[in-house]
Design an enzyme around this catalytic site. Structure first.
Site, PDB file in Angstrom:
ATOM      1  N   ALA A 128       0.834  -1.205   0.000  1.00  0.00           N
ATOM      2  CA  ALA A 128       0.000   0.000   0.000  1.00  0.00           C
ATOM      3  C   ALA A 128       0.866   1.252   0.000  1.00  0.00           C
ATOM      4  O   ALA A 128       1.982   1.263   0.512  1.00  0.00           O
ATOM      5  CB  ALA A 128      -0.915   0.002   1.211  1.00  0.00           C
TER       6      ALA A 128
ATOM      7  N   GLY B 194       0.162  -5.841  -0.025  1.00  0.00           N
ATOM      8  CA  GLY B 194      -0.777  -5.861  -1.142  1.00  0.00           C
ATOM      9  C   GLY B 194      -0.151  -6.276  -2.451  1.00  0.00           C
ATOM     10  O   GLY B 194      -0.823  -6.820  -3.328  1.00  0.00           O
TER      11      GLY B 194
ATOM     12  N   GLU C 232      -0.354  -9.883  -2.410  1.00  0.00           N
ATOM     13  CA  GLU C 232      -1.764 -10.266  -2.557  1.00  0.00           C
ATOM     14  C   GLU C 232      -2.202 -10.191  -4.020  1.00  0.00           C
ATOM     15  O   GLU C 232      -2.986 -11.033  -4.477  1.00  0.00           O
ATOM     16  CB  GLU C 232      -2.636  -9.361  -1.676  1.00  0.00           C
ATOM     17  CG  GLU C 232      -2.489  -9.673  -0.197  1.00  0.00           C
ATOM     18  CD  GLU C 232      -3.282  -8.746   0.692  1.00  0.00           C
ATOM     19  OE1 GLU C 232      -4.074  -9.246   1.516  1.00  0.00           O
ATOM     20  OE2 GLU C 232      -3.117  -7.512   0.567  1.00  0.00           O
TER      21      GLU C 232
ATOM     22  N   GLU D 283       1.956  -7.167   7.042  1.00  0.00           N
ATOM     23  CA  GLU D 283       1.035  -6.196   7.642  1.00  0.00           C
ATOM     24  C   GLU D 283       1.061  -6.181   9.163  1.00  0.00           C
ATOM     25  O   GLU D 283       0.814  -5.134   9.781  1.00  0.00           O
ATOM     26  CB  GLU D 283      -0.395  -6.466   7.159  1.00  0.00           C
ATOM     27  CG  GLU D 283      -0.679  -6.032   5.726  1.00  0.00           C
ATOM     28  CD  GLU D 283      -0.270  -7.067   4.693  1.00  0.00           C
ATOM     29  OE1 GLU D 283      -0.629  -6.897   3.516  1.00  0.00           O
ATOM     30  OE2 GLU D 283       0.402  -8.057   5.064  1.00  0.00           O
TER      31      GLU D 283
END
Length: 328
Positions: A130, A175, A178, A198
């Site tokens: 992010a 992310g 992901e 995270e």
């Protein structure tokens, strides 16, 4: 009897789904039909093609955060999606999410697409997660909706009917990993770094990581990596089953991309409808019991029987020639 009725009910469901789907040091395919502002920014490297050199550029302009290129010639049908935020290490911003949504929608509507490669134009980075600088300026009420939109994007990426390959030539954290986990196949350079980190920020993976990672490497290992916020390199990621192939990085820093391109070229000649049905059968079947999964496979198989491609495959076999599939 119930199983039989269930199978019959599945067939029209899959008919509906089918109807909805109506940087290299060595020579690679020509990159053409750029969809996102590919003529601005600084020159960082060159991609050589069969038809000459193609300039590879990056810039910090937000309109240039993503490049989508359709290869042509013998590689027609391969789409290369390139993340391009060099100053932000390809972190996931509002603009990048918006542009990726648009790209995914365009690819989903194009039934001539046979495979998709997701990679980076930024040396040493796939996606660092992010955009925390942008996140820090968000009001608390904005964070939830933004994460939900990013999660929806990654889900849409995972639902693309054509095979998707993540080429990880650098850092893929949070992310970024992901996004890669939503792809069908992951290939990484041995020097790449990957992890769902995270918990270091007192949060959890919020775009599918807690669900996709256990499905890929198993529950216990996934818990270990997430709880410890551990980062692994390409070699260890391959050993864990997180990626399919670990390749030695080259001087240009695009070894994973080149291996992904080779794989896409292996997929390209196969029957495109068959590939899409196989992907659907596998993805849906993995979420249900074996009996239901076999019914899903039967329903998907039923979709390839009436195709012209199936008849072309039989004719080519009989005539001892290479089939010419058109996705019909």
């Amino acid at each position: 009897m119930a199983v039989l009725l269930g199978r019959r009910a599945l067939i029209p469901l899959f008919r509906v789904q089918l109807a909805e789907w109506d940087s290299a040091c060595r020579p690679t395919a020509t990159l053409s039909c750029s969809m996102q502002y590919s003529n601005s920014g600084k020159v960082s490297a060159f991609l050589l093609s069969r038809h000459g050199a193609v300039t590879r550029r990056y810039s910090s302009d937000s309109k240039d955060d993503l490049r989508v290129r359709y290869l042509d010639g013998e590689d027609a049908g391969i789409v290369v999606v390139q993340i391009n935020r060099p100053k932000a290490k390809n972190t996931i911003s509002k603009n990048l999410v918006k542009m990726m949504f648009e790209a995914v929608e365009d690819i989903k509507k194009n039934n001539k697409v046979r495979s998709v490669i997701l990679c980076s134009l930024v040396p040493g980075v796939f996606c660092a997660g992010a955009d925390l600088k942008e996140r820090a300026n968000m009001h608390q009420n904005e964070v939830g909706p933004f994460v939900s939109k990013a999660r929806a994007l990654i889900t849409e990426l995972g639902n693309l009917p054509a095979p998707t390959i993540a080429a990880i030539d650098g850092v893929a954290l949070g992310g970024g990993l992901e996004i890669a986990l939503a792809c069908d196949i992951r290939i990484a350079a041995n020097t790449a770094k990957m992890g769902l980190v995270e918990t270091k920020l007192a949060i959890i993976p919020g775009a599918g990581g807690t669900q996709r990672l256990p499905r890929v490497i198993g529950v216990s290992l996934a818990k270990e990596l997430i709880f410890a916020a551990r980062v692994v390199d390409g070699t260890d990621a391959c050993r864990l089953g997180l990626i399919s192939h670990s390749v030695e990085q080259n001087k240009c820093g695009d070894a994973a991309y080149l291996r992904a391109l080779e794989l896409a070229r292996e997929i390209n000649p196969q029957g495109p409808i068959a590939i899409r049905m196989a992907k659907l059968a596998i993805n849906q079947g993995m979420e249900v019991d074996l009996s239901t999964g076999l019914a899903i496979e039967e329903a998907c198989y039923a979709q390839v029987i009436p195709t012209k491609d199936r008849l072309e495959g039989l004719a080519a076999f009989k005539e001892k020639r290479i089939p010419r599939y058109k996705g019909e």
